[in-house]
Design a protein around this motif. Structure first.
Motif, short mmCIF file in Angstrom:
data_model
loop_
_atom_site.label_atom_id
_atom_site.label_comp_id
_atom_site.label_asym_id
_atom_site.label_seq_id
_atom_site.Cartn_x
_atom_site.Cartn_y
_atom_site.Cartn_z
N THR A 3 0.82 -1.22 0.00
CA THR A 3 0.00 0.00 0.00
C THR A 3 0.85 1.26 0.00
O THR A 3 0.55 2.22 -0.69
N GLU A 4 1.93 1.25 0.76
CA GLU A 4 2.79 2.45 0.83
C GLU A 4 3.48 2.71 -0.51
O GLU A 4 3.54 3.85 -0.97
N ASP A 5 3.98 1.66 -1.15
CA ASP A 5 4.61 1.83 -2.47
C ASP A 5 3.59 2.28 -3.51
O ASP A 5 3.88 3.10 -4.37
N LYS A 8 2.96 5.94 -3.03
CA LYS A 8 4.08 6.73 -3.57
C LYS A 8 4.02 6.79 -5.09
O LYS A 8 4.31 7.82 -5.69
N GLU A 157 -4.43 8.35 2.86
CA GLU A 157 -4.19 7.09 2.15
C GLU A 157 -5.49 6.49 1.63
O GLU A 157 -5.54 5.94 0.54
#
Length: 162
Positions: A3-5, A8, A157
């Motif tokens: 999720t973080e990638d 980004k 997010e």
């Protein structure tokens, strides 16, 4: 991709999402204008200061522009999907902004400043002008609201998938 990638990646391509939406919005608004008002209703041509033949040629060139913008926006859209960087909410904001900007440019610059054509040749053309430009302003405002909601420093997010 976690999720973080993914977040980004979407942030990295935020401008490309916007540009793809704007191009598609410009193209689709021009396409609808040309198809509905030029061909189906036959209210005007892109260039009405000459013969009907010149008007039809100008419509063809205008139609080609609309398809180039539409297809360019769709190629960018497909690339964003392939990269898993599509931010649909931002893309829709760009689409509304692009469509509204085209329509307002058409209504003010082409209709009034340059006098290439009027939306319709009637006695009370101002009614058509108000509706045409009013719808354009509403699309621009809706697009700006959506884009404001997708600003980088206010992003959450959970809104990335919207």
């Amino acid at each position: 991709m976690d999720t973080e990638d993914h977040a980004k990646m979407i942030i990295k391509y935020a401008g490309r999402n916007l540009l793809s939406g704007i191009l598609f919005g410009l193209g689709i608004a021009a396409f609808i204008d040309e198809t509905v008002f030029h061909q189906l209703l036959r209210w005007h041509h892109f260039y009405d200061k000459s013969t009907t033949d010149i008007g039809l040629i100008s419509d063809g060139l205008f139609h080609a522009f609309s398809w180039f913008a539409t297809i360019g926006g769709l190629f960018m859209f497909a690339d964003l999907r392939r990269r898993r960087a599509l931010w649909l909410k931002r893309w829709w904001g760009g689409l509304l902004l692009g469509a509204g900007a085209f329509q307002l440019y058409d209504g003010l610059i082409q209709h009034k400043v340059m006098g290439l054509h009027q939306i319709r040749y009637v006695d009370n053309v101002w009614v058509y002008d108000i509706v045409w430009n009013g719808v354009a302003i509403l699309m621009i405002l809706a697009g700006l609201i959506i884009l404001f909601q997708t600003r980088k420093h206010k992003r959450k997010e959970s809104s990335l998938d919207a």
